[in-house]
Scaffold this active site. Structure first.
Site, PDB file in Angstrom:
ATOM      1  CE  LYS A 113      43.668  44.694  55.052  1.00  0.00           C
ATOM      2  NZ  LYS A 113      42.970  45.164  55.648  1.00  0.00           N
ATOM      3  CE  LYS A 195      48.462  49.106  58.498  1.00  0.00           C
ATOM      4  NZ  LYS A 195      47.092  49.515  57.775  1.00  0.00           N
ATOM      5  CE  LYS A 198      40.852  49.494  62.532  1.00  0.00           C
ATOM      6  NZ  LYS A 198      39.699  49.722  61.206  1.00  0.00           N
TER       7      LYS A 198
HETATM    8  P1  ATP Z   1      44.041  47.312  59.273  1.00  0.00           P
HETATM    9  O1  ATP Z   1      45.531  47.138  59.834  1.00  0.00           O
HETATM   10  O2  ATP Z   1      43.546  45.877  59.475  1.00  0.00           O
HETATM   11  O3  ATP Z   1      43.730  47.317  57.691  1.00  0.00           O
HETATM   12  P2  ATP Z   1      43.496  49.489  59.919  1.00  0.00           P
HETATM   13  O4  ATP Z   1      44.609  49.362  61.442  1.00  0.00           O
HETATM   14  O5  ATP Z   1      44.720  49.786  58.740  1.00  0.00           O
HETATM   15  O6  ATP Z   1      43.785  47.797  59.490  1.00  0.00           O
HETATM   16  P3  ATP Z   1      41.526  50.903  58.730  1.00  0.00           P
HETATM   17  O7  ATP Z   1      40.105  50.997  58.881  1.00  0.00           O
HETATM   18  O8  ATP Z   1      41.907  50.242  57.768  1.00  0.00           O
HETATM   19  O9  ATP Z   1      42.505  50.259  59.927  1.00  0.00           O
HETATM   20  O10 ATP Z   1      42.386  51.835  58.866  1.00  0.00           O
HETATM   21  C1  ATP Z   1      42.275  53.933  59.365  1.00  0.00           C
HETATM   22  C2  ATP Z   1      42.528  54.757  58.364  1.00  0.00           C
HETATM   23  O11 ATP Z   1      43.697  54.627  59.427  1.00  0.00           O
HETATM   24  C3  ATP Z   1      43.594  55.060  57.185  1.00  0.00           C
HETATM   25  O12 ATP Z   1      43.692  56.444  57.360  1.00  0.00           O
HETATM   26  C4  ATP Z   1      44.582  54.221  57.373  1.00  0.00           C
HETATM   27  O13 ATP Z   1      45.377  54.551  56.499  1.00  0.00           O
HETATM   28  C5  ATP Z   1      44.943  54.508  59.105  1.00  0.00           C
HETATM   29  N1  ATP Z   1      46.475  53.777  59.910  1.00  0.00           N
HETATM   30  C6  ATP Z   1      46.173  52.225  59.778  1.00  0.00           C
HETATM   31  N2  ATP Z   1      46.620  51.813  60.560  1.00  0.00           N
HETATM   32  C7  ATP Z   1      47.650  53.345  60.995  1.00  0.00           C
HETATM   33  C8  ATP Z   1      48.795  53.173  61.246  1.00  0.00           C
HETATM   34  N3  ATP Z   1      49.420  52.574  61.585  1.00  0.00           N
HETATM   35  N4  ATP Z   1      49.746  54.644  61.726  1.00  0.00           N
HETATM   36  C9  ATP Z   1      49.523  55.412  60.541  1.00  0.00           C
HETATM   37  N5  ATP Z   1      47.827  55.517  60.059  1.00  0.00           N
HETATM   38  C10 ATP Z   1      47.187  53.847  59.478  1.00  0.00           C
END
Ligand code: ATP
Ligand code: LTN
Length: 329
Positions: A113, A195, A198
């Site tokens: 980040k 991965k 968002k």
């Molecule tokens: P960013 O990618 O912007 O950091 P994020 O999509 O990871 O955000 P979070 O709110 O940080 O969003 O994550 C919420 C939950 O979703 C966490 O438990 C995270 O591990 C899970 N998660 C996020 N992206 C994935 C993914 N691609 N596959 C599986 N789990 C995910």
């Protein structure tokens, strides 16, 4: 015997993705039957990046609506907003004083980040895992269902808890990450080696939970695959198709071998349509419920107000215990 305690949360930044749903929220729904569950909207964590205040406010409610639409029952779980239970911030400060700069500097999310937001590498981004530790330890959670990317934050939470317990005697429960292998890391559709996130810049890389049917179909059709045209699970050599298989498997509960058999002799075109169909089929009822809930603001306010009261009871108990032990009046 007392039920095991579960706590998890999602930040209220941006739109939720299929990765968030399959990696996290979908697993929570199963857990509500067996455990004492606390699910929060991590809106304070969202402050580590810049937000438009109105958007942040709306997003917090949207995520709450999504939790319920995805199947979390406010009667069975404690669903609350992180910022409304002040003890999270209070415990985070205390735990900051038991956390080392060195261990925080090793966090890969901080490193990632910081690269992404070079103009705003704030102290909150650095101490983000400490607030997360406070979230978990306040409720003495045993299990924390998250995606793979959060595992390191669970490790530091355990370290902080163990350190505190060693100094002051048994106070915190040492939590464990609960990561479901099959959905630990849903990958991007355009770049299946990283991965699905968002905060992706290429919108075709991500399926958002509020994408329309047409958009979902279009994005899956465009997903990057390989030239073999054989549906086979091989994440190293065929990351694109393997990721689609993972998504398909998570929704249909079919194993990879079964999927390979079902699509034997068929090409990627057919397989992609089948994936799109199950994704749309899964998301459509959630979207309908979600839209209904967003129209019913009073209900959402009632849910989070009740959640706050339930959560607070436990949080206050823990913070008082902590303050007593460390000598804070
Ligand atoms: P960013 O990618 O912007 O950091 P994020 O999509 O990871 O955000 P979070 O709110 O940080 O969003 O994550 C919420 C939950 O979703 C966490 O438990 C995270 O591990 C899970 N998660 C996020 N992206 C994935 C993914 N691609 N596959 C599986 N789990 C995910
Ligand atoms: N950092 C988490 C969100 C989060 C969380 C938590 C998850 C904040 N507090 C406590 C589990 C337990 C993320 O998914 N980015």
């Amino acid at each position: 015997m007392d039920k095991k305690v579960i706590l998890s949360g999602v930040q209220s930044t941006g739109r939720l993705t299929l990765g968030n749903y399959l990696g996290a929220i979908n697993n929570w729904v199963e857990m509500q039957e067996k455990y004492d569950c606390y699910y929060m909207i991590a809106n304070s964590h969202s402050l580590t990046v810049r937000n438009n205040p109105e958007e942040l406010r709306n997003n917090t409610l949207k995520i709450l609506a999504l939790y319920i639409a995805a199947g979390l029952d406010p009667e069975k779980n404690t669903i609350f907003i992180q910022s409304q239970v002040k003890e999270h911030a209070e415990l985070a400060w205390i735990l900051n004083c038991y956390t080392y700069m060195g261990e925080l500097s090793r966090m890969t999310q901080f490193k990632d980040k910081s690269l992404k937001h070079q103009d705003n590498i704030n102290a909150g981004l650095f101490t983000y895992p400490v607030l997360m530790a406070a979230d978990i330890l306040l409720y003495k959670a045993n299990l924390v269902p998250v995606g793979e990317d959060q595992k390191q934050h669970l490790e530091i939470t355990r370290d902080i808890a163990e350190r505190f317990n060693k100094l002051y005697g048994d106070t915190f429960v040492i939590p464990e990450a609960y990561v479901r292998k099959e959905t630990a890391r849903i990958m991007g559709l355009q770049d299946p080696t990283s991965k699905m996130s968002k905060s992706a810049t290429n919108l075709n890389d991500v399926i958002f939970l509020d994408d329309s049917e047409e958009t979902i179909i279009k994005k899956i059709k465009k997903a990057v695959t390989d030239s073999e045209n054989v549906v086979r699970f091989a994440p190293e050599t065929k990351p694109g198709v393997s990721n689609l298989m993972q998504i398909y498997s998570a929704i249909t509960n079919k194993g990879f071998e079964e999927i390979e058999k079902d699509f034997e002799g068929k090409g990627y075109g057919d397989f992609k349509m089948a994936v799109a169909e199950v994704v749309v089929g899964k998301l459509k009822p959630i979207q309908e419920k979600y839209n209904e809930l967003l129209e019913n603001r009073d209900y959402l306010v009632k849910v989070y107000t009740e959640g706050k009261m339930k959560a607070e009871k436990i949080a206050i108990k823990t913070i008082n215990e902590v303050k007593e032990k460390i000598g804070i009046l």
